[in-house]
Design an enzyme around this catalytic site. Structure first.
Site, short mmCIF file in Angstrom:
data_model
loop_
_atom_site.label_atom_id
_atom_site.label_comp_id
_atom_site.label_asym_id
_atom_site.label_seq_id
_atom_site.Cartn_x
_atom_site.Cartn_y
_atom_site.Cartn_z
N SER A 1 4.65 49.12 -38.69
CA SER A 1 3.74 49.42 -39.80
C SER A 1 4.12 48.62 -41.04
CB SER A 1 3.80 50.91 -40.16
OG SER A 1 3.37 51.68 -39.09
N GLU B 1 12.77 61.36 -41.12
CA GLU B 1 11.34 61.09 -40.98
C GLU B 1 10.52 62.38 -41.08
OE1 GLU B 1 10.43 58.77 -37.54
OE2 GLU B 1 8.50 58.16 -38.37
N GLN C 1 9.87 49.31 -40.32
CA GLN C 1 10.75 49.92 -39.31
C GLN C 1 10.61 49.21 -37.97
OE1 GLN C 1 9.60 53.97 -38.43
NE2 GLN C 1 11.53 54.45 -37.42
N GLY C 2 11.64 48.51 -37.54
CA GLY C 2 11.59 47.76 -36.28
C GLY C 2 12.28 48.51 -35.15
N TYR C 3 11.65 49.58 -34.68
CA TYR C 3 12.19 50.34 -33.55
C TYR C 3 11.42 49.98 -32.26
CZ TYR C 3 15.08 53.84 -36.12
OH TYR C 3 16.04 54.49 -36.86
N SER C 4 10.10 50.29 -32.24
CA SER C 4 9.33 50.21 -31.00
C SER C 4 9.20 48.78 -30.49
CB SER C 4 7.92 50.77 -31.21
OG SER C 4 7.99 52.08 -31.68
N GLU D 1 4.28 64.93 -26.46
CA GLU D 1 5.02 65.19 -25.21
C GLU D 1 6.53 65.13 -25.46
OE1 GLU D 1 2.48 63.11 -25.53
OE2 GLU D 1 0.95 63.97 -24.23
N SER E 1 5.84 61.35 -29.99
CA SER E 1 4.57 61.91 -29.50
C SER E 1 4.71 63.41 -29.21
CB SER E 1 4.14 61.16 -28.22
OG SER E 1 5.03 61.51 -27.17
C1 FAD Z 1 -0.01 54.55 -36.49
C2 FAD Z 1 1.29 54.18 -35.85
C3 FAD Z 1 2.29 53.61 -36.60
C4 FAD Z 1 3.50 53.27 -36.00
N1 FAD Z 1 4.46 52.67 -36.78
C5 FAD Z 1 5.63 52.28 -36.21
C6 FAD Z 1 6.62 51.58 -36.97
O1 FAD Z 1 6.44 51.32 -38.17
N2 FAD Z 1 7.74 51.17 -36.38
C7 FAD Z 1 7.99 51.43 -35.07
O2 FAD Z 1 9.06 51.06 -34.59
N3 FAD Z 1 7.06 52.07 -34.29
C8 FAD Z 1 5.90 52.49 -34.84
N4 FAD Z 1 4.95 53.13 -34.08
C9 FAD Z 1 5.17 53.29 -32.64
C10 FAD Z 1 5.44 54.69 -32.19
O3 FAD Z 1 6.74 55.09 -32.55
C11 FAD Z 1 5.21 54.71 -30.68
O4 FAD Z 1 3.82 54.49 -30.46
C12 FAD Z 1 5.61 56.02 -30.05
O5 FAD Z 1 7.00 56.19 -30.10
C13 FAD Z 1 5.14 56.08 -28.57
O6 FAD Z 1 5.58 54.95 -27.88
P1 FAD Z 1 4.57 54.02 -27.04
O7 FAD Z 1 3.40 53.73 -27.89
O8 FAD Z 1 5.37 52.90 -26.48
O9 FAD Z 1 4.06 54.96 -25.86
P2 FAD Z 1 4.87 55.33 -24.54
O10 FAD Z 1 6.26 55.68 -24.90
O11 FAD Z 1 4.65 54.27 -23.53
O12 FAD Z 1 4.12 56.65 -24.08
C14 FAD Z 1 2.82 56.62 -23.48
C15 FAD Z 1 2.43 58.08 -23.17
O13 FAD Z 1 3.38 58.65 -22.24
C16 FAD Z 1 3.96 59.83 -22.78
N5 FAD Z 1 5.37 59.90 -22.42
C17 FAD Z 1 6.30 58.92 -22.59
N6 FAD Z 1 7.51 59.33 -22.16
C18 FAD Z 1 7.33 60.62 -21.73
C19 FAD Z 1 8.22 61.61 -21.21
N7 FAD Z 1 9.51 61.36 -21.03
N8 FAD Z 1 7.69 62.81 -20.87
C20 FAD Z 1 6.37 63.09 -21.07
N9 FAD Z 1 5.48 62.18 -21.56
C21 FAD Z 1 5.96 60.99 -21.90
C22 FAD Z 1 3.80 59.68 -24.29
O14 FAD Z 1 3.81 60.94 -24.95
C23 FAD Z 1 2.46 58.98 -24.41
O15 FAD Z 1 1.42 59.92 -24.30
C24 FAD Z 1 3.73 53.50 -34.64
C25 FAD Z 1 2.71 54.09 -33.87
C26 FAD Z 1 1.50 54.42 -34.45
C27 FAD Z 1 0.43 55.04 -33.59
#
Ligand code: FAD
Length: 401
Positions: free
Chosen positions: A168, A251, A131-134, A382, A380
């Protein structure tokens, strides 16, 4: 709401249980308990072979309609299948993203040609997906995607440039579904497209990320002039946001219910350790363990009720937000279980096993470390609370930067 199983469902539960006990024997028996989040490195090729064995007997994509190669099970029978699968301790699947996320998305949004091309390969576990989202600056704020794709006018192909992160299992996948910006100058939700991209090509570099739990389950993926065929866009070009959000709805689907059975097994293992090392005599730990047991029963009951509401189209009538409530509840519960497990382990929890150049974690150390991720991925805590506050409770929107 009546949650009693019908005679037909009980017979189905028996059928699944018997099939699994008959087949998880011989060479497959050694795979029991292997794989899953935090343990994807375990016996990948053998688990792939087991998944193909399941496919040969019609036990993959069990919830998909029969015309798309699935088993067409009712919602309750899907729950039964996933619960029995977890109860048997069968090895974790290797194509969760293809089977649980992309397949249903293609069934809902794909063209007949895309369905015919990809669905049989997912059912047979011949092609694995990621999954290429993040991206580095687009996680919770997915609409900030900067990866770009443009049409090559000579060939009609999409040409992709940009970087994804936390992808992942990309290092073990054949394909990736990628959210990319296809309209230059567009911002936020507009101008994004949902592309299906082969990973085995020169323009794609997959760099595994080393994890604290040892091993690498996710990756950085770099696209530098990567290509995919012009017809491999799902939905209309520039309207990919709706497709991407549709996928996220899948999901939090039925398969996550099976995991409560796996959670119960993890809790049993923590209790067993407490009995062995004497931690059970600590009244505070006893209280916390009993609380974990109660909360898990409540979470399972809530999930069954929520699924029934969603299935009956009544989720919004009941206030909505069932998926977010379930995610918040199980993720927080599981993370707390990791903390309780470490308190039960006491000093032993601090020592990793030395395995030469690296270190090796026991099941509960791995549970503690990997469950930190539960409240992050799939949206997350939040973000789930924002969804509940704004969309369900109707509170004022938080200021956006
Ligand atoms: C084990 C694992 C597997 C993953 N696999 C994939 C995958 O296969 N494909 C993929 O695309 N992604 C994947 N991800 C990524 C995952 O979707 C992101 O980590 C997640 O969406 C959070 O984004 P970020 O890490 O950029 O944190 P950020 O978005 O930068 O957030 C950092 C912190 O700020 C908080 N925050 C952010 N915005 C707000 C808001 N508006 N209000 C309040 N708090 C806020 C968050 O809750 C977090 O605590 C994976 C992550 C993990 C941990």
């Amino acid at each position: 709401m009546d949650l009693t199983e019908s005679a037909e469902d009980r017979a189905f539960r028996e059928e699944v249980r018997t099939w699994l006990s008959d087949h998880l024997t011989g060479e497959w028996a050694a795979l029991r308990g292997l794989g899953g989040p935090g343990r994807e490195h375990e016996a990948h090729d053998e688990r792939l072979a087991w998944n193909r064995h399941l496919a040969d007997h019609g036990w993959t994509a069990v919830g998909w309609p029969v015309e798309h190669g699935g088993r067409g099970l009712s919602l309750w029978q899907q729950v039964i299948f996933h619960e029995e699968y977890a109860r048997s301790n069968a090895p974790a699947g290797v194509n969760h993203l293809g089977e649980q996320l992309l397949g249903p998305t293609l069934i809902a949004f794909g063209t007949p040609a895309q369905q015919q091309r990809f669905l049989p390969e997912i059912v047979a576990v011949r092609e694995l997906w990621s999954q290429g989202y993040s991206e580095p600056d687009a996680g919770s704020d997915l609409a900030n995607v900067q990866t770009r794709a443009r049409r090559d006018e000579a060939t009609g192909e999409w040409v992709i440039d940009g970087q994804k992160v936390w992808t992942s299992l990309a290092h073990l996948s054949d394909w990736c579904f990628v959210v990319a910006r296809t309209e230059p100058g567009s911002t936020r939700h507009a101008g994004l497209s949902f592309l299906l991209v082969p990973l085995e090509q020169e323009g794609v570099e997959v760099r595994p990320i080393e994890q604290l739990t040892s091993g690498s389950e996710f990756n950085e993926v770099f696209f530098t002039g990567a290509r995919t065929s012009g017809d491999l866009v799902v939905g209309e070009p520039g309207r990919g946001w709706g497709v991407a959000m549709g996928l996220l709805g899948f999901e939090r689907g039925v398969s996550t219910l099976g995991q409560t059975v796996g959670f119960a097994r993890e809790l049993d293992a923590v209790v067993a350790r407490a009995r062995t090392n004497g931690a059970i005599d600590d009244p505070v730990l006893r209280d916390r363990l009993a609380r974990m047991k109660t909360e898990l029963a409540v979470i399972r009951s809530y999930a069954l009720r929520a699924l029934a509401l969603v299935e009956g189209g009544q989720d919004s009538a009941a206030g909505g937000g069932a998926g977010s409530i379930f995610k918040l509840a199980w993720a927080t519960w599981h993370r707390t279980l990791g903390e309780v497990a470490m308190d039960v382990a006491g000093r032993d929890g601090l020592l990793a096993r030395d395995s030469g150049a690296s270190y090796d974690l026991d099941d509960q150390q791995r549970l503690f470390l990997f469950s930190r991720a539960d409240t992050i991925y799939g949206g997350s805590d939040e973000i789930q609370r924002n969804i509940l506050a704004e969309r369900v409770l109707g509170l004022p929107k938080e200021p956006r930067g």
